[in-house]
Design a protein around this motif. Structure first.
Motif, PDB file in Angstrom:
ATOM      1  N   ASN A   1      -8.680   0.557   9.362  1.00 48.58           N
ATOM      2  CA  ASN A   1     -10.113   0.843   9.432  1.00 48.58           C
ATOM      3  C   ASN A   1     -10.401   2.156  10.135  1.00 48.58           C
ATOM      4  OD1 ASN A   1     -10.828  -1.439   8.005  1.00 48.58           O
ATOM      5  ND2 ASN A   1     -11.048  -2.689   9.825  1.00 48.58           N
ATOM      6  N   ASP A   2      -9.582   2.516  11.107  1.00 44.60           N
ATOM      7  CA  ASP A   2      -9.728   3.804  11.781  1.00 44.60           C
ATOM      8  C   ASP A   2      -9.376   4.939  10.812  1.00 44.60           C
ATOM      9  OD1 ASP A   2     -10.200   2.404  14.167  1.00 44.60           O
ATOM     10  OD2 ASP A   2      -8.065   2.380  14.640  1.00 44.60           O
ATOM     11  N   ALA A   3      -8.387   4.703   9.986  1.00 39.98           N
ATOM     12  CA  ALA A   3      -7.884   5.743   9.094  1.00 39.98           C
ATOM     13  C   ALA A   3      -8.907   6.122   8.020  1.00 39.98           C
ATOM     14  CB  ALA A   3      -6.575   5.289   8.437  1.00 39.98           C
ATOM     15  N   ILE A   4      -9.789   5.198   7.644  1.00 45.14           N
ATOM     16  CA  ILE A   4     -10.759   5.520   6.592  1.00 45.14           C
ATOM     17  C   ILE A   4     -12.096   5.983   7.144  1.00 45.14           C
ATOM     18  CG2 ILE A   4      -9.723   4.004   4.876  1.00 45.14           C
ATOM     19  CD1 ILE A   4     -12.028   2.033   5.441  1.00 45.14           C
TER      20      ILE A   4
ATOM     21  N   ALA B   1       0.837  -1.205   0.000  1.00 44.40           N
ATOM     22  CA  ALA B   1       0.000   0.000   0.000  1.00 44.40           C
ATOM     23  C   ALA B   1       0.871   1.253   0.000  1.00 44.40           C
ATOM     24  CB  ALA B   1      -0.934  -0.003   1.204  1.00 44.40           C
ATOM     25  N   ILE B   2       1.916   1.237   0.807  1.00 41.22           N
ATOM     26  CA  ILE B   2       2.834   2.379   0.865  1.00 41.22           C
ATOM     27  C   ILE B   2       3.557   2.551  -0.466  1.00 41.22           C
ATOM     28  CG2 ILE B   2       4.977   3.211   1.924  1.00 41.22           C
ATOM     29  CD1 ILE B   2       3.890   2.032   4.584  1.00 41.22           C
TER      30      ILE B   2
ATOM     31  N   GLU C   1       3.694   2.790  11.110  1.00 40.28           N
ATOM     32  CA  GLU C   1       4.640   3.213  12.135  1.00 40.28           C
ATOM     33  C   GLU C   1       5.880   3.914  11.578  1.00 40.28           C
ATOM     34  OE1 GLU C   1       5.362   0.328  15.255  1.00 40.28           O
ATOM     35  OE2 GLU C   1       3.361  -0.528  14.988  1.00 40.28           O
ATOM     36  N   PHE C   2       5.743   4.598  10.451  1.00 43.66           N
ATOM     37  CA  PHE C   2       6.794   5.444   9.909  1.00 43.66           C
ATOM     38  C   PHE C   2       6.433   6.895  10.221  1.00 43.66           C
ATOM     39  CE2 PHE C   2       7.003   1.673   7.069  1.00 43.66           C
ATOM     40  CZ  PHE C   2       8.317   1.297   7.328  1.00 43.66           C
ATOM     41  N   ASP C   3       6.494   7.215  11.493  1.00 42.37           N
ATOM     42  CA  ASP C   3       5.972   8.487  11.981  1.00 42.37           C
ATOM     43  C   ASP C   3       6.713   9.708  11.426  1.00 42.37           C
ATOM     44  OD1 ASP C   3       4.300   6.846  13.417  1.00 42.37           O
ATOM     45  OD2 ASP C   3       5.354   7.122  15.313  1.00 42.37           O
ATOM     46  N   VAL C   4       8.038   9.657  11.407  1.00 38.70           N
ATOM     47  CA  VAL C   4       8.815  10.805  10.920  1.00 38.70           C
ATOM     48  C   VAL C   4       8.505  11.068   9.452  1.00 38.70           C
ATOM     49  CG1 VAL C   4      11.153  11.681  10.480  1.00 38.70           C
ATOM     50  CG2 VAL C   4      10.641  10.482  12.624  1.00 38.70           C
ATOM     51  N   GLU C   5       8.460  10.007   8.657  1.00 42.06           N
ATOM     52  CA  GLU C   5       8.142  10.151   7.242  1.00 42.06           C
ATOM     53  C   GLU C   5       6.714  10.679   7.058  1.00 42.06           C
ATOM     54  OE1 GLU C   5       9.473   7.486   8.684  1.00 42.06           O
ATOM     55  OE2 GLU C   5      11.084   6.645   7.461  1.00 42.06           O
ATOM     56  N   ALA C   6       5.790  10.176   7.872  1.00 44.38           N
ATOM     57  CA  ALA C   6       4.395  10.636   7.797  1.00 44.38           C
ATOM     58  C   ALA C   6       4.320  12.126   8.092  1.00 44.38           C
ATOM     59  CB  ALA C   6       3.527   9.849   8.775  1.00 44.38           C
ATOM     60  N   LYS C   7       5.045  12.563   9.107  1.00 39.55           N
ATOM     61  CA  LYS C   7       5.034  13.984   9.479  1.00 39.55           C
ATOM     62  C   LYS C   7       5.631  14.834   8.354  1.00 39.55           C
ATOM     63  CE  LYS C   7       5.972  17.070  13.268  1.00 39.55           C
ATOM     64  NZ  LYS C   7       7.075  17.745  13.840  1.00 39.55           N
ATOM     65  N   ASP C   8       6.724  14.375   7.753  1.00 36.20           N
ATOM     66  CA  ASP C   8       7.346  15.120   6.648  1.00 36.20           C
ATOM     67  C   ASP C   8       6.389  15.265   5.466  1.00 36.20           C
ATOM     68  OD1 ASP C   8       9.668  15.357   8.126  1.00 36.20           O
ATOM     69  OD2 ASP C   8      10.738  13.752   7.049  1.00 36.20           O
TER      70      ASP C   8
ATOM     71  N   HIS D   1      -0.941   9.124   1.622  1.00 37.30           N
ATOM     72  CA  HIS D   1       0.359   8.494   1.859  1.00 37.30           C
ATOM     73  C   HIS D   1       0.799   8.692   3.310  1.00 37.30           C
ATOM     74  CE1 HIS D   1       4.138   6.698   0.803  1.00 37.30           C
ATOM     75  NE2 HIS D   1       4.829   7.807   1.046  1.00 37.30           N
ATOM     76  N   ALA D   2       0.578   9.884   3.846  1.00 38.15           N
ATOM     77  CA  ALA D   2       0.947  10.143   5.241  1.00 38.15           C
ATOM     78  C   ALA D   2       0.194   9.207   6.188  1.00 38.15           C
ATOM     79  CB  ALA D   2       0.672  11.603   5.593  1.00 38.15           C
ATOM     80  N   MET D   3      -1.090   8.995   5.935  1.00 35.88           N
ATOM     81  CA  MET D   3      -1.862   8.081   6.787  1.00 35.88           C
ATOM     82  C   MET D   3      -1.358   6.646   6.650  1.00 35.88           C
ATOM     83  SD  MET D   3      -3.882   9.519   8.856  1.00 35.88           S
ATOM     84  CE  MET D   3      -4.777   8.082   9.428  1.00 35.88           C
ATOM     85  N   ASN D   4      -1.026   6.233   5.425  1.00 34.62           N
ATOM     86  CA  ASN D   4      -0.462   4.890   5.244  1.00 34.62           C
ATOM     87  C   ASN D   4       0.817   4.745   6.063  1.00 34.62           C
ATOM     88  OD1 ASN D   4      -2.507   4.239   3.467  1.00 34.62           O
ATOM     89  ND2 ASN D   4      -1.241   4.284   1.644  1.00 34.62           N
ATOM     90  N   LEU D   5       1.660   5.769   6.012  1.00 37.57           N
ATOM     91  CA  LEU D   5       2.916   5.733   6.757  1.00 37.57           C
ATOM     92  C   LEU D   5       2.662   5.695   8.264  1.00 37.57           C
ATOM     93  CD1 LEU D   5       4.922   8.301   4.608  1.00 37.57           C
ATOM     94  CD2 LEU D   5       5.420   5.843   4.811  1.00 37.57           C
TER      95      LEU D   5
END
Length: 191
Positions: free
Chosen positions: A187-190, A115-116, A144-151, A136-140
Motif C-alpha cells: 500500500n505504501d508502494a502505490i 506478483a513478482i 525483500e529482494f533488495d539486491v535484485e531491486a537495485k539491479d 518490478h523493482a518495487m515488487n522486489l
C-alpha cells in the motif's frame, strides 16, 4: 474458432456496447482512480453483462476477458479480477499490459511471489519499458529482494536517466538498504 457473419455481428454489438459503458470506469496507465459512484457501478455491471454475452459467442476473446477483469479490479473484487486477467493471458501472450495488471492485482491479494512472477513476465515481453522495470523493482523491494531491486532500477535509469519516478524508486531502494527508511508495504508502494 470460425464464426459466422451473424455471430461476428452479434459479438461486435455486445463488445462495442460494453466498451462504451465501461468508458471512464477502467483506467490502465498509472492513474489512481476515485471510487465508483452509484451510476458508474450500474454502468460497470451492464458492461460486464454485455462482455459476458460477447464471451458466449467467442469465449477466447482476450480483450473481453481482460476488460471484465479490469472492471472487477475497480470493484475491488481482486480474486475475480485475477481470474479473468489470467484467463486473458492464456489467449494473448505478447501484450505486456496483461501480466503487468495481473501483478498489480496479485499485490492487492498479498500474493507477492506471484506478483513478482507476473512483473518479471511483463519485462520479458517488453524489456526496455522503464515503467515496467520500476514496477518490478518495487515488487522486489516489498518482497525483500533488495539486491535484485537495485539491479533492476539501475537498468531502468540507464535506459531513461531523467525519469523522476524511477529516480525516486532508486532513492527509496538505497534508503531501505542503508536502513534510513522502513521497507515499504504494498500500500505504501502505490501511494
Amino acid at each position: 474458432m470460425n464464426l459466422t457473419e451473424n455471430q461476428i455481428s452479434e459479438f461486435n454489438s455486445y463488445y462495442n456496447k460494453a466498451c462504451t459503458l465501461q468508458k471512464g470506469i477502467i483506467l490502465i496507465d498509472g492513474y489512481r482512480p476515485k471510487n465508483l459512484g452509484f451510476f458508474e457501478k450500474m454502468r460497470a455491471k451492464k458492461a460486464i453483462y454485455n462482455f459476458e454475452k460477447a464471451l458466449e459467442i467467442y469465449p477466447e476473446s482476450w480483450q473481453t476477458l481482460f476488460f471484465i477483469g479490469k472492471i472487477y479490479q475497480r470493484f475491488r473484487d481482486y480474486e475475480k479480477s485475477l481470474n479473468f486477467i489470467e484467463l486473458s493471458m492464456k489467449y494473448e501472450t505478447q501484450n505486456h499490459v496483461l501480466p503487468q495488471e495481473a501483478s498489480l492485482v496479485c499485490m492487492h491479494l498479498n500474493q507477492i511471489a506471484k506478483a513478482i512472477e507476473y512483473s518479471k513476465l511483463s519485462i520479458n515481453i517488453n524489456p526496455e519499458n522503464v515503467a515496467l522495470l520500476g514496477n518490478h523493482a518495487m515488487n522486489l523491494l516489498v518482497a525483500e529482494f533488495d539486491v535484485e531491486a537495485k539491479d533492476i532500477i539501475e537498468k531502468a535509469i540507464l535506459l531513461h536517466p531523467q525519469d523522476k519516478i524511477n529516480r525516486n524508486i532508486k532513492q527509496k531502494i538505497e534508503n531501505v538498504i542503508l536502513k534510513k527508511e522502513k521497507r515499504p508495504k504494498f500500500n505504501d508502494a502505490i501511494q
